[in-house]
Design a protein around this motif. Structure first.
Motif, PDB file in Angstrom:
ATOM      1  N   LYS A 325       0.649  -1.642   0.127  1.00  0.00           N
ATOM      2  CA  LYS A 325       0.195  -0.328  -0.197  1.00  0.00           C
ATOM      3  C   LYS A 325       0.918   1.091  -0.296  1.00  0.00           C
ATOM      4  CE  LYS A 325      -4.020  -2.186   2.297  1.00  0.00           C
ATOM      5  NZ  LYS A 325      -5.100  -2.129   2.863  1.00  0.00           N
ATOM      6  N   LEU A 326       2.185   1.124   0.834  1.00  0.00           N
ATOM      7  CA  LEU A 326       2.943   2.517   0.495  1.00  0.00           C
ATOM      8  C   LEU A 326       3.737   2.714  -0.725  1.00  0.00           C
ATOM      9  CD1 LEU A 326       5.073   1.951   3.547  1.00  0.00           C
ATOM     10  CD2 LEU A 326       3.332   3.508   3.147  1.00  0.00           C
ATOM     11  N   ARG A 327       3.131   1.320  -2.008  1.00  0.00           N
ATOM     12  CA  ARG A 327       3.705   2.087  -2.835  1.00  0.00           C
ATOM     13  C   ARG A 327       3.074   2.580  -3.883  1.00  0.00           C
ATOM     14  NH1 ARG A 327       5.877  -3.719  -2.457  1.00  0.00           N
ATOM     15  NH2 ARG A 327       4.547  -4.342  -3.424  1.00  0.00           N
ATOM     16  N   GLY A 328       1.649   2.156  -4.068  1.00  0.00           N
ATOM     17  CA  GLY A 328       0.686   2.498  -4.250  1.00  0.00           C
ATOM     18  C   GLY A 328       0.172   4.369  -4.461  1.00  0.00           C
ATOM     19  N   ASP A 329       0.014   4.984  -5.060  1.00  0.00           N
ATOM     20  CA  ASP A 329      -0.388   6.154  -5.165  1.00  0.00           C
ATOM     21  C   ASP A 329      -1.545   6.668  -4.246  1.00  0.00           C
ATOM     22  OD1 ASP A 329       1.357   6.753  -7.435  1.00  0.00           O
ATOM     23  OD2 ASP A 329      -0.250   6.272  -8.867  1.00  0.00           O
ATOM     24  N   THR A 330      -2.261   5.790  -3.716  1.00  0.00           N
ATOM     25  CA  THR A 330      -3.630   6.141  -2.458  1.00  0.00           C
ATOM     26  C   THR A 330      -2.766   6.960  -1.851  1.00  0.00           C
ATOM     27  OG1 THR A 330      -5.163   5.339  -4.174  1.00  0.00           O
ATOM     28  CG2 THR A 330      -5.351   5.967  -1.405  1.00  0.00           C
ATOM     29  N   TRP A 331      -2.347   5.935  -0.734  1.00  0.00           N
ATOM     30  CA  TRP A 331      -1.826   6.087   0.225  1.00  0.00           C
ATOM     31  C   TRP A 331      -0.824   7.166  -0.323  1.00  0.00           C
ATOM     32  CZ3 TRP A 331       0.091   2.683   4.776  1.00  0.00           C
ATOM     33  CH2 TRP A 331      -1.895   1.691   4.509  1.00  0.00           C
ATOM     34  N   ARG A 332       0.249   6.876  -0.884  1.00  0.00           N
ATOM     35  CA  ARG A 332       1.324   8.669  -0.961  1.00  0.00           C
ATOM     36  C   ARG A 332       0.698   9.700  -1.289  1.00  0.00           C
ATOM     37  NH1 ARG A 332       6.684   7.528  -1.680  1.00  0.00           N
ATOM     38  NH2 ARG A 332       7.250   5.587  -1.653  1.00  0.00           N
ATOM     39  N   GLN A 333      -0.609   9.755  -1.258  1.00  0.00           N
ATOM     40  CA  GLN A 333      -1.336  10.827  -1.615  1.00  0.00           C
ATOM     41  C   GLN A 333      -1.773  11.035  -0.556  1.00  0.00           C
ATOM     42  OE1 GLN A 333      -2.399  13.214  -4.695  1.00  0.00           O
ATOM     43  NE2 GLN A 333      -2.049  14.342  -2.602  1.00  0.00           N
ATOM     44  N   ALA A 334      -2.416  10.410   0.445  1.00  0.00           N
ATOM     45  CA  ALA A 334      -3.105  10.708   2.144  1.00  0.00           C
ATOM     46  C   ALA A 334      -1.719  10.811   2.592  1.00  0.00           C
ATOM     47  CB  ALA A 334      -3.352   9.338   2.357  1.00  0.00           C
ATOM     48  N   ILE A 335      -0.235  10.373   2.478  1.00  0.00           N
ATOM     49  CA  ILE A 335       0.739  10.847   3.597  1.00  0.00           C
ATOM     50  C   ILE A 335       1.401  12.663   3.593  1.00  0.00           C
ATOM     51  CG2 ILE A 335       3.334  10.398   3.878  1.00  0.00           C
ATOM     52  CD1 ILE A 335       2.582   7.608   3.689  1.00  0.00           C
ATOM     53  N   GLN A 336       1.029  12.809   2.408  1.00  0.00           N
ATOM     54  CA  GLN A 336       1.400  13.642   1.133  1.00  0.00           C
ATOM     55  C   GLN A 336       0.328  14.892   1.809  1.00  0.00           C
ATOM     56  OE1 GLN A 336       0.373  15.337  -3.098  1.00  0.00           O
ATOM     57  NE2 GLN A 336       2.348  14.256  -3.082  1.00  0.00           N
ATOM     58  N   ASP A 337      -0.802  14.538   1.932  1.00  0.00           N
ATOM     59  CA  ASP A 337      -1.819  15.259   2.685  1.00  0.00           C
ATOM     60  C   ASP A 337      -1.839  15.705   4.181  1.00  0.00           C
ATOM     61  OD1 ASP A 337      -3.079  15.833  -0.040  1.00  0.00           O
ATOM     62  OD2 ASP A 337      -4.192  14.010   0.496  1.00  0.00           O
ATOM     63  N   MET A 338      -1.511  14.332   4.547  1.00  0.00           N
ATOM     64  CA  MET A 338      -1.216  14.203   6.300  1.00  0.00           C
ATOM     65  C   MET A 338      -0.301  15.274   6.575  1.00  0.00           C
ATOM     66  SD  MET A 338      -1.953  10.377   7.166  1.00  0.00           S
ATOM     67  CE  MET A 338      -1.035  10.542   8.163  1.00  0.00           C
ATOM     68  N   VAL A 339       0.666  15.517   5.817  1.00  0.00           N
ATOM     69  CA  VAL A 339       2.075  16.145   6.022  1.00  0.00           C
ATOM     70  C   VAL A 339       1.901  17.327   6.003  1.00  0.00           C
ATOM     71  CG1 VAL A 339       4.326  16.736   5.404  1.00  0.00           C
ATOM     72  CG2 VAL A 339       4.030  14.018   5.366  1.00  0.00           C
ATOM     73  N   ARG A 340       0.979  17.616   5.124  1.00  0.00           N
ATOM     74  CA  ARG A 340       0.388  19.179   4.405  1.00  0.00           C
ATOM     75  C   ARG A 340      -0.430  20.229   5.579  1.00  0.00           C
ATOM     76  NH1 ARG A 340      -1.506  21.799  -1.312  1.00  0.00           N
ATOM     77  NH2 ARG A 340      -1.305  23.545  -0.843  1.00  0.00           N
ATOM     78  N   PHE A 341      -0.949  19.002   5.770  1.00  0.00           N
ATOM     79  CA  PHE A 341      -2.083  19.888   7.183  1.00  0.00           C
ATOM     80  C   PHE A 341      -2.461  19.308   8.236  1.00  0.00           C
ATOM     81  CE2 PHE A 341      -3.812  19.327   2.093  1.00  0.00           C
ATOM     82  CZ  PHE A 341      -4.246  20.818   1.882  1.00  0.00           C
ATOM     83  N   MET A 342      -1.415  18.077   8.502  1.00  0.00           N
ATOM     84  CA  MET A 342      -1.333  18.306  10.229  1.00  0.00           C
ATOM     85  C   MET A 342      -1.521  18.972  10.883  1.00  0.00           C
ATOM     86  SD  MET A 342      -0.359  14.500  12.532  1.00  0.00           S
ATOM     87  CE  MET A 342      -1.112  13.326  11.038  1.00  0.00           C
ATOM     88  N   PRO A 343      -2.047  19.796  11.977  1.00  0.00           N
ATOM     89  CA  PRO A 343      -1.880  20.516  13.048  1.00  0.00           C
ATOM     90  C   PRO A 343      -0.349  19.706  14.000  1.00  0.00           C
ATOM     91  CG  PRO A 343      -4.612  19.628  13.302  1.00  0.00           C
ATOM     92  CD  PRO A 343      -3.432  18.161  12.489  1.00  0.00           C
ATOM     93  N   GLY A 344      -0.123  21.154  14.096  1.00  0.00           N
ATOM     94  CA  GLY A 344       1.437  21.007  14.426  1.00  0.00           C
ATOM     95  C   GLY A 344       1.711  20.203  16.221  1.00  0.00           C
ATOM     96  N   ARG A 345       0.319  19.980  17.231  1.00  0.00           N
ATOM     97  CA  ARG A 345       0.136  18.849  18.503  1.00  0.00           C
ATOM     98  C   ARG A 345       0.275  17.272  18.408  1.00  0.00           C
ATOM     99  NH1 ARG A 345      -2.608  22.563  23.510  1.00  0.00           N
ATOM    100  NH2 ARG A 345      -1.023  24.109  23.210  1.00  0.00           N
ATOM    101  N   PRO A 346      -0.637  17.400  17.033  1.00  0.00           N
ATOM    102  CA  PRO A 346      -0.924  15.865  16.798  1.00  0.00           C
ATOM    103  C   PRO A 346       0.587  15.691  15.801  1.00  0.00           C
ATOM    104  CG  PRO A 346      -2.453  16.605  16.336  1.00  0.00           C
ATOM    105  CD  PRO A 346      -1.845  17.762  16.730  1.00  0.00           C
ATOM    106  N   THR A 347       1.249  16.157  15.695  1.00  0.00           N
ATOM    107  CA  THR A 347       2.156  16.032  14.550  1.00  0.00           C
ATOM    108  C   THR A 347       3.249  15.805  15.257  1.00  0.00           C
ATOM    109  OG1 THR A 347       1.685  16.543  12.662  1.00  0.00           O
ATOM    110  CG2 THR A 347       3.995  16.614  12.605  1.00  0.00           C
TER     111      THR A 347
END
Length: 440
Positions: A325-347
């Motif tokens: 799943k990590l090699r697939g586009d769906t998870w890579r896109q989700a990880i990209q979105d998480m890194v971009r939008f996740m707030p500071g404290r949860p990160t």
């Protein structure tokens, strides 16, 4: 090329907000000032070394293409940003270590790996020479609050490479209609990773040594095509083969060192840069825990006809099942979105959890560097990544792809038992995978 170092041009923008990952690393530095929170790499070159003055001049010219390296973070962990460092000086960042003959090479490398940064500096370059008339090395290290491994690879290509584009995988550009699905996937994935960091399934390996705080580097290499060929034959990647070989390495090392490893989890960085991003300010890498198949359980043996022993290809299949799943586009896109939008404290909470030795045991990264490189008339002949050595981890392992080679590097505390045997065990594990795979 004698002369003074040229001034570095100012940034096009006076301030770039620090990313949540940058603030998280800054927070960990402040909580654990006794630990080392830096990573980097070493380039080995053939030819006469430059003088320290010439290297400083060269780096100064190249910094116009690397504005991040002439910046500094200002502000606290909650509100901080990158600004041009008005007091930046190349001399504070570029240093020299001279070995007194071949027998002093290890001591010189040890100095470069463990030297503190200059006050206020986020990175440093060390010129290593004196062990041979026609060989030298350049060691680059950076505080992780400043860069991640993918940005450091881009720095390598700017300073020593020939300008090849990055080979990092990125998901295709999405459509607005995909946004609801992307939000749901990112939230679900965040919950999955967060819950996974809270669950401890079985005992962790006990630390087999008392850390000294001094790092050591050991290297090995195999042809890059060997890893790619093994992975492609089973629908995987060279990185999957690396992780399978790492699992075999740990099993053999555990037997030799008599350090029990009931289970081992690797912390695997994932580059989350968007397709239009190149040299970004700070970090854009996510970290995912991945359990390595070091030991077989009774169910695994029964499912394969009761065979005893550990099959190299069994390890590869298990790794691929966990990275698919990590090699697939769906998870890579989700990880990209998480890194971009996740707030500071949860990160910050997640990063502290996932790097804890209660959750992960080794840092395992791989990075494409360049097809070729050099400095002046001298050429790069080899490379070594210096992965982050997390307090409480057994070691950090990095795989760099340069020229036709896949080069593995292990960074560990010098007290780790039989640490010098790790590269040879990894090379043997790759050979066993190739032998069991057969020609193809």
């Amino acid at each position: 090329m004698p002369g003074s170092v040229p001034p570095v041009p100012p940034l096009p923008s006076p301030r770039h907000p620090a990313h949540a990952l940058d603030r998280a690393f800054l927070g960990m530095e402040r909580r654990r000032p006794d630990a080392r929170w830096d990573a980097g790499g070493v380039a080995y070159l053939s030819g006469p070394p430059p003088s320290l003055a010439d290297l400083r001049l060269y780096v100064g010219f190249r910094l116009s293409r690397l504005p991040l390296l002439t910046s500094r973070v200002e502000g606290g962990t909650r509100r901080s940003g990158w600004r041009t460092d008005a007091d930046f000086a190349v001399d504070r960042h570029v240093h020299e270590v001279v070995a007194d003959g071949p027998e002093e090479w290890d001591a010189a490398l040890h100095t470069a790996l463990n030297a503190p940064f200059a006050p206020g500096a986020y990175w440093g370059v060390w010129l290593l020479h004196g062990h041979a008339p026609d060989r030298y090395a350049v060691c680059y290290r950076f505080r992780h609050a400043c860069q991640d491994g993918a940005a450091a690879a881009m720095t390598f290509r700017t300073l020593l490479g020939d300008g090849e584009p990055s080979a990092r995988p990125v998901p295709p550009k999405g459509r607005r209609a995909d946004l609801p699905r992307r939000v749901g996937t990112a939230v679900g994935l965040a919950a999955k990773f967060a819950s996974g960091s809270l669950v401890a399934r079985g005992p962790r390996p006990a630390a087999p040594f008392v850390p000294t705080g001094e790092r050591r580097l050991w290297r090995g290499r195999v042809p890059a095509d060997a890893l790619r060929r093994i992975g492609a034959a089973r629908g995987g990647s060279a990185h999957d083969v690396h992780l399978a070989a790492l699992a075999g390495t740990l099993a053999a090392w555990s037997e030799r060192s008599r350090v029990p490893l009931p289970r081992v989890t690797a912390l695997v960085p994932v580059d989350a840069r968007r397709p239009d991003e190149d040299q970004t300010w700070g970090n854009r890498c996510f970290a995912v825990p991945l359990e390595l198949p070091v030991r077989r359980g009774p169910k695994d043996r029964n499912a394969e006809g009761g065979r005893s022993g550990d099959s190299p290809l069994w390890r590869l299949d298990r790794v691929m099942a966990r990275t698919r799943k990590l090699r697939g586009d769906t998870w890579r896109q989700a990880i990209q979105d998480m890194v971009r939008f996740m707030p500071g404290r949860p990160t910050a909470w997640y990063l502290r959890r996932v790097i804890s030795p209660r959750v992960t045991d080794v840092m395992a990264t791989s990075m494409p560097l360049a097809d070729k490189g050099g400095l002046g008339d001298t050429r790069v002949t080899g490379t070594a990544l210096l992965p982050l050595l997390v307090p409480g981890h057994l070691f950090g392992v990095g795989l760099s792809f340069f020229d036709t080679w896949a080069e593995v590097s292990f960074v560990a505390d010098r007290a780790l038992p039989l640490g010098e045997s790790l590269p040879g065990l990894w090379e043997r594990a790759v050979a066993e995978l190739a032998q069991e795979q057969g020609p193809g």
